[in-house]
Design a protein around this motif. Structure first.
Motif, PDB file in Angstrom:
ATOM      1  N   GLN A  14      11.106  31.967 -50.963  1.00 49.31           N
ATOM      2  CA  GLN A  14      11.599  32.318 -52.295  1.00 49.31           C
ATOM      3  C   GLN A  14      12.750  31.397 -52.719  1.00 49.31           C
ATOM      4  O   GLN A  14      12.811  30.977 -53.872  1.00 49.31           O
ATOM      5  CB  GLN A  14      12.049  33.783 -52.341  1.00 49.31           C
ATOM      6  CG  GLN A  14      10.910  34.758 -52.286  1.00 49.31           C
ATOM      7  CD  GLN A  14      10.265  34.827 -50.903  1.00 49.31           C
ATOM      8  OE1 GLN A  14      10.941  34.688 -49.888  1.00 49.31           O
ATOM      9  NE2 GLN A  14       8.970  35.021 -50.866  1.00 49.31           N
ATOM     10  N   ASP A  15      13.645  31.080 -51.791  1.00 50.86           N
ATOM     11  CA  ASP A  15      14.754  30.176 -52.109  1.00 50.86           C
ATOM     12  C   ASP A  15      14.243  28.773 -52.420  1.00 50.86           C
ATOM     13  O   ASP A  15      14.716  28.117 -53.358  1.00 50.86           O
ATOM     14  CB  ASP A  15      15.750  30.114 -50.952  1.00 50.86           C
ATOM     15  CG  ASP A  15      16.501  31.414 -50.754  1.00 50.86           C
ATOM     16  OD1 ASP A  15      16.558  32.218 -51.710  1.00 50.86           O
ATOM     17  OD2 ASP A  15      17.029  31.623 -49.642  1.00 50.86           O
ATOM     18  N   LEU A  17      11.239  28.013 -53.527  1.00 47.72           N
ATOM     19  CA  LEU A  17      10.532  28.058 -54.804  1.00 47.72           C
ATOM     20  C   LEU A  17      11.508  28.062 -55.972  1.00 47.72           C
ATOM     21  O   LEU A  17      11.287  27.371 -56.973  1.00 47.72           O
ATOM     22  CB  LEU A  17       9.641  29.300 -54.884  1.00 47.72           C
ATOM     23  CG  LEU A  17       8.229  29.185 -54.342  1.00 47.72           C
ATOM     24  CD1 LEU A  17       7.508  30.518 -54.446  1.00 47.72           C
ATOM     25  CD2 LEU A  17       7.443  28.118 -55.037  1.00 47.72           C
ATOM     26  N   SER A  18      12.576  28.832 -55.861  1.00 46.22           N
ATOM     27  CA  SER A  18      13.574  28.891 -56.935  1.00 46.22           C
ATOM     28  C   SER A  18      14.204  27.514 -57.167  1.00 46.22           C
ATOM     29  O   SER A  18      14.368  27.084 -58.316  1.00 46.22           O
ATOM     30  CB  SER A  18      14.663  29.894 -56.598  1.00 46.22           C
ATOM     31  OG  SER A  18      14.140  31.186 -56.558  1.00 46.22           O
ATOM     32  N   ALA A  19      14.538  26.836 -56.100  1.00 42.19           N
ATOM     33  CA  ALA A  19      15.130  25.503 -56.222  1.00 42.19           C
ATOM     34  C   ALA A  19      14.124  24.530 -56.837  1.00 42.19           C
ATOM     35  O   ALA A  19      14.482  23.705 -57.691  1.00 42.19           O
ATOM     36  CB  ALA A  19      15.583  25.000 -54.854  1.00 42.19           C
ATOM     37  N   TRP A  20      12.873  24.644 -56.439  1.00 46.64           N
ATOM     38  CA  TRP A  20      11.844  23.768 -56.972  1.00 46.64           C
ATOM     39  C   TRP A  20      11.625  24.025 -58.466  1.00 46.64           C
ATOM     40  O   TRP A  20      11.467  23.087 -59.244  1.00 46.64           O
ATOM     41  CB  TRP A  20      10.540  23.967 -56.192  1.00 46.64           C
ATOM     42  CG  TRP A  20       9.465  23.048 -56.629  1.00 46.64           C
ATOM     43  CD1 TRP A  20       9.289  21.741 -56.274  1.00 46.64           C
ATOM     44  CD2 TRP A  20       8.399  23.365 -57.522  1.00 46.64           C
ATOM     45  NE1 TRP A  20       8.176  21.233 -56.883  1.00 46.64           N
ATOM     46  CE2 TRP A  20       7.613  22.218 -57.664  1.00 46.64           C
ATOM     47  CE3 TRP A  20       8.034  24.516 -58.211  1.00 46.64           C
ATOM     48  CZ2 TRP A  20       6.480  22.175 -58.468  1.00 46.64           C
ATOM     49  CZ3 TRP A  20       6.912  24.475 -59.008  1.00 46.64           C
ATOM     50  CH2 TRP A  20       6.141  23.321 -59.139  1.00 46.64           C
ATOM     51  N   VAL A  21      11.647  25.299 -58.861  1.00 50.52           N
ATOM     52  CA  VAL A  21      11.469  25.649 -60.270  1.00 50.52           C
ATOM     53  C   VAL A  21      12.577  25.016 -61.104  1.00 50.52           C
ATOM     54  O   VAL A  21      12.315  24.421 -62.151  1.00 50.52           O
ATOM     55  CB  VAL A  21      11.435  27.183 -60.457  1.00 50.52           C
ATOM     56  CG1 VAL A  21      11.595  27.563 -61.914  1.00 50.52           C
ATOM     57  CG2 VAL A  21      10.144  27.753 -59.905  1.00 50.52           C
ATOM     58  N   LYS A  22      13.822  25.125 -60.657  1.00 55.86           N
ATOM     59  CA  LYS A  22      14.942  24.534 -61.393  1.00 55.86           C
ATOM     60  C   LYS A  22      14.782  23.022 -61.507  1.00 55.86           C
ATOM     61  O   LYS A  22      15.006  22.433 -62.561  1.00 55.86           O
ATOM     62  CB  LYS A  22      16.262  24.866 -60.706  1.00 55.86           C
ATOM     63  CG  LYS A  22      16.687  26.297 -60.883  1.00 55.86           C
ATOM     64  CD  LYS A  22      17.990  26.563 -60.173  1.00 55.86           C
ATOM     65  CE  LYS A  22      18.334  28.039 -60.236  1.00 55.86           C
ATOM     66  NZ  LYS A  22      19.569  28.346 -59.505  1.00 55.86           N
ATOM     67  N   ASP A  48       7.665  30.813 -60.588  1.00 60.11           N
ATOM     68  CA  ASP A  48       8.631  31.840 -60.961  1.00 60.11           C
ATOM     69  C   ASP A  48       7.984  33.224 -60.942  1.00 60.11           C
ATOM     70  O   ASP A  48       8.579  34.187 -60.457  1.00 60.11           O
ATOM     71  CB  ASP A  48       9.193  31.523 -62.341  1.00 60.11           C
ATOM     72  CG  ASP A  48      10.472  32.274 -62.636  1.00 60.11           C
ATOM     73  OD1 ASP A  48      11.263  32.477 -61.692  1.00 60.11           O
ATOM     74  OD2 ASP A  48      10.672  32.656 -63.802  1.00 60.11           O
ATOM     75  N   ASN A  51       7.690  34.410 -57.407  1.00 59.75           N
ATOM     76  CA  ASN A  51       8.964  34.943 -56.915  1.00 59.75           C
ATOM     77  C   ASN A  51       9.199  36.364 -57.414  1.00 59.75           C
ATOM     78  O   ASN A  51       9.635  37.232 -56.661  1.00 59.75           O
ATOM     79  CB  ASN A  51      10.120  34.051 -57.354  1.00 59.75           C
ATOM     80  CG  ASN A  51      10.534  33.091 -56.276  1.00 59.75           C
ATOM     81  OD1 ASN A  51      10.158  33.232 -55.118  1.00 59.75           O
ATOM     82  ND2 ASN A  51      11.310  32.116 -56.661  1.00 59.75           N
ATOM     83  N   HIS A  52       8.926  36.600 -58.684  1.00 60.53           N
ATOM     84  CA  HIS A  52       9.130  37.939 -59.243  1.00 60.53           C
ATOM     85  C   HIS A  52       8.180  38.956 -58.614  1.00 60.53           C
ATOM     86  O   HIS A  52       8.573  40.096 -58.349  1.00 60.53           O
ATOM     87  CB  HIS A  52       8.960  37.925 -60.763  1.00 60.53           C
ATOM     88  CG  HIS A  52      10.096  37.277 -61.474  1.00 60.53           C
ATOM     89  ND1 HIS A  52      11.382  37.762 -61.444  1.00 60.53           N
ATOM     90  CD2 HIS A  52      10.147  36.163 -62.236  1.00 60.53           C
ATOM     91  CE1 HIS A  52      12.162  36.976 -62.150  1.00 60.53           C
ATOM     92  NE2 HIS A  52      11.438  35.991 -62.637  1.00 60.53           N
ATOM     93  N   ASP A  55       9.532  39.866 -55.218  1.00 58.23           N
ATOM     94  CA  ASP A  55      10.658  40.801 -55.354  1.00 58.23           C
ATOM     95  C   ASP A  55      10.157  42.205 -55.663  1.00 58.23           C
ATOM     96  O   ASP A  55      10.665  43.191 -55.142  1.00 58.23           O
ATOM     97  CB  ASP A  55      11.618  40.345 -56.447  1.00 58.23           C
ATOM     98  CG  ASP A  55      12.360  39.076 -56.078  1.00 58.23           C
ATOM     99  OD1 ASP A  55      12.416  38.751 -54.864  1.00 58.23           O
ATOM    100  OD2 ASP A  55      12.873  38.406 -56.992  1.00 58.23           O
TER     101      ASP A  55
END
Length: 66
Positions: A14-15, A17-22, A48, A51-52, A55
């Protein structure tokens, strides 16, 4: 026989993926409107959403279907 190299990830999926999305969103913002930009934004939205969903599935308030 080949031995498989093991690699221990330092960050969770998840971390990463979040960094990649940004990163992809910043990259897409620097591009002019084009199919390439649209494809980058689509992949970023998909990551994104993943990831949601993760969660949501891991949330303690999730109730099984009746």
């Amino acid at each position: 026989m080949f031995k498989r190299r093991r690699f221990k990830q330092q960050l969770t999926l998840q971390d990463r993926l979040s960094a990649w999305v940004k990163q992809v969103q910043e990259q897409a913002s620097s591009l002019p409107p084009s199919p390439e930009r649209d494809a980058l934004l689509k992949k970023a939205r998909q990551a994104d959403v993943a990831n949601h969903l993760h969660d949501w599935v891991k949330s303690p308030g999730l109730q099984p279907p009746k």
